[in-house]
Design a protein around this motif. Sequence first.
Motif, PDB file in Angstrom:
ATOM      1  N   SER A 113       0.862  -1.175   0.000  1.00 54.02           N
ATOM      2  CA  SER A 113       0.000   0.000   0.000  1.00 54.02           C
ATOM      3  C   SER A 113       0.903   1.231   0.000  1.00 54.02           C
ATOM      4  O   SER A 113       1.114   1.853   1.041  1.00 54.02           O
ATOM      5  CB  SER A 113      -0.899  -0.033   1.237  1.00 54.02           C
ATOM      6  OG  SER A 113      -1.751   1.073   1.252  1.00 54.02           O
ATOM      7  N   PRO A 114       1.451   1.551  -1.198  1.00 54.74           N
ATOM      8  CA  PRO A 114       2.458   2.610  -1.306  1.00 54.74           C
ATOM      9  C   PRO A 114       2.012   3.935  -0.687  1.00 54.74           C
ATOM     10  O   PRO A 114       2.814   4.628  -0.052  1.00 54.74           O
ATOM     11  CB  PRO A 114       2.639   2.765  -2.825  1.00 54.74           C
ATOM     12  CG  PRO A 114       2.182   1.475  -3.411  1.00 54.74           C
ATOM     13  CD  PRO A 114       1.096   0.991  -2.511  1.00 54.74           C
ATOM     14  N   LEU A 115       0.723   4.265  -0.832  1.00 56.47           N
ATOM     15  CA  LEU A 115       0.235   5.542  -0.295  1.00 56.47           C
ATOM     16  C   LEU A 115       0.343   5.605   1.232  1.00 56.47           C
ATOM     17  O   LEU A 115       0.458   6.666   1.817  1.00 56.47           O
ATOM     18  CB  LEU A 115      -1.218   5.785  -0.714  1.00 56.47           C
ATOM     19  CG  LEU A 115      -1.436   6.031  -2.212  1.00 56.47           C
ATOM     20  CD1 LEU A 115      -2.909   6.238  -2.515  1.00 56.47           C
ATOM     21  CD2 LEU A 115      -0.627   7.264  -2.664  1.00 56.47           C
ATOM     22  N   ASP A 116       0.274   4.431   1.878  1.00 55.99           N
ATOM     23  CA  ASP A 116       0.404   4.393   3.337  1.00 55.99           C
ATOM     24  C   ASP A 116       1.834   4.077   3.760  1.00 55.99           C
ATOM     25  O   ASP A 116       2.094   3.800   4.926  1.00 55.99           O
ATOM     26  CB  ASP A 116      -0.536   3.325   3.930  1.00 55.99           C
ATOM     27  CG  ASP A 116      -1.985   3.582   3.562  1.00 55.99           C
ATOM     28  OD1 ASP A 116      -2.416   4.747   3.665  1.00 55.99           O
ATOM     29  OD2 ASP A 116      -2.684   2.627   3.165  1.00 55.99           O
ATOM     30  N   GLY A 117       2.742   4.089   2.789  1.00 57.41           N
ATOM     31  CA  GLY A 117       4.145   3.822   3.119  1.00 57.41           C
ATOM     32  C   GLY A 117       4.436   2.355   3.376  1.00 57.41           C
ATOM     33  O   GLY A 117       5.425   2.018   4.027  1.00 57.41           O
ATOM     34  N   VAL A 118       3.550   1.461   2.918  1.00 58.81           N
ATOM     35  CA  VAL A 118       3.799   0.028   3.095  1.00 58.81           C
ATOM     36  C   VAL A 118       4.353  -0.548   1.795  1.00 58.81           C
ATOM     37  O   VAL A 118       3.614  -0.759   0.829  1.00 58.81           O
ATOM     38  CB  VAL A 118       2.525  -0.731   3.520  1.00 58.81           C
ATOM     39  CG1 VAL A 118       2.848  -2.211   3.757  1.00 58.81           C
ATOM     40  CG2 VAL A 118       1.920  -0.114   4.771  1.00 58.81           C
ATOM     41  N   GLY A 119       5.642  -0.763   1.750  1.00 57.60           N
ATOM     42  CA  GLY A 119       6.310  -1.328   0.594  1.00 57.60           C
ATOM     43  C   GLY A 119       6.800  -2.734   0.893  1.00 57.60           C
ATOM     44  O   GLY A 119       6.466  -3.298   1.942  1.00 57.60           O
ATOM     45  N   PRO A 120       7.576  -3.335  -0.026  1.00 60.18           N
ATOM     46  CA  PRO A 120       8.063  -4.709   0.126  1.00 60.18           C
ATOM     47  C   PRO A 120       8.820  -4.923   1.446  1.00 60.18           C
ATOM     48  O   PRO A 120       8.678  -5.974   2.073  1.00 60.18           O
ATOM     49  CB  PRO A 120       9.011  -4.867  -1.067  1.00 60.18           C
ATOM     50  CG  PRO A 120       8.501  -3.901  -2.088  1.00 60.18           C
ATOM     51  CD  PRO A 120       7.974  -2.741  -1.323  1.00 60.18           C
ATOM     52  N   GLU A 121       9.573  -3.912   1.872  1.00 63.92           N
ATOM     53  CA  GLU A 121      10.373  -4.077   3.089  1.00 63.92           C
ATOM     54  C   GLU A 121       9.491  -4.220   4.327  1.00 63.92           C
ATOM     55  O   GLU A 121       9.727  -5.077   5.186  1.00 63.92           O
ATOM     56  CB  GLU A 121      11.306  -2.868   3.245  1.00 63.92           C
ATOM     57  CG  GLU A 121      12.496  -3.156   4.150  1.00 63.92           C
ATOM     58  CD  GLU A 121      13.474  -1.986   4.125  1.00 63.92           C
ATOM     59  OE1 GLU A 121      14.168  -1.780   5.135  1.00 63.92           O
ATOM     60  OE2 GLU A 121      13.528  -1.275   3.092  1.00 63.92           O
TER      61      GLU A 121
END
Lengths: 202, 202
Positions: A113-121
């Motif tokens: 959820s890129p908008l919430d700052g949740v990326g692969p890491e």
Amino acid sequence: MRFSPLLDELIKSLQVLPGVGPKSAQRMAFAMLERQRSGGRRLAHVLDQALEHIGHCRQCRTFTEERVCGLCTNPKRAVSGQLCIVESPADVVAIEQTGQYQGRYFVLMGHLSPLDGVGPEELGLDKLADLLATEAYQEVILATNPTVEGEATAYYIADIARSQDVNVSRIAHGVPIGGELELVDGNTLTHSFMGRKVFSEQ
Amino acid sequence: MRFSPLLDELIKSLQVLPGVGPKSAQRMAFAMLERQRSGGRRLAHVLDQALEHIGHCRQCRTFTEERVCGLCTNPKRAVSGQLCIVESPADVVAIEQTGQYQGRYFVLMGHLSPLDGVGPEELGLDKLADLLATEAYQEVILATNPTVEGEATAYYIADIARSQDVNVSRIAHGVPIGGELELVDGNTLTHSFMGRKVFSEQ
Ligand SMILES: [Zn+2]
Ligand SMILES: [Zn+2]
């Protein structure tokens, strides 16, 4: 003035619980004060201990107070060579309750959820890549939710798995067993048609 | 195996809260572990303190961590000479929120219920009799619930008050303001007719 300061603070603190507003917090506080004093003290103690000691399994990321969780340390769960990817520990429980799956899990603790700052890491996907590189898994089963984010996450993980030459499958989506066709939404029905299989007579 | 032992125990302990079953306890545990760790630790601390220190006001029996509660120590609340009898601390809050009542309260913490072993002593009625004998109250307002038990309790307390030559009143029951007549139950409507008053034009 509403209540005494300590009672006011208890009612306010209880609202940290999901779905608990001022009214139900008040009801909870009264119930414990009136007839659940020892159960309430026990809750206070366990809650404090749980929040201090429960972290994430070093291998599958589910909640546990141990370094590695019970499912990951159980050698029987390695036999099938299957790794099921889910979004949350609650999903693990739901799948375990079917009693049908015997492999291991990897718990994302969310979805991309890129908008919430949740990326692969944030989802530990580097850890997942390491796991697939070092252990001999036969199949990765994608059981993320059938939502836009869940699908995107599934695609991303499928790429990781394929780059390690591990087979990838996605759990089936369609009309729920026992459900009525006319009550199912169009999206599900479309999925259900696209995922149709040859009907074998036996 | 469902969860780690500590997480299992947290989910079990949360079910001491009224209206919280296994499913919502699980949701609460996950929510706190995922994003409310400090709020959860605060709740654990406040809950422990509240259950250790909150008892009953020596005068009106409501919940308080003090010997005598804020309402009972406030001299302004003695001016009217009124004492309102309610079943629970939540009733005090409801009445205080109207902002119309300026007198004191006596909180029964229940109602007469002989089958459950709740008699006059459990409701502190000996203490109430002492209070009416020693302090100069003008009026006792009975605000117990309009249930069979609440009515029986009101009758019992009315006798105590009259024996001390204190005026006794009962709060009015009838069709709720803004409520629709056709939606009100027959019992309430009967009450509403019996309690009718001369209609004054002004
Ligand atoms: Zn694990
Ligand atoms: Zn008091």
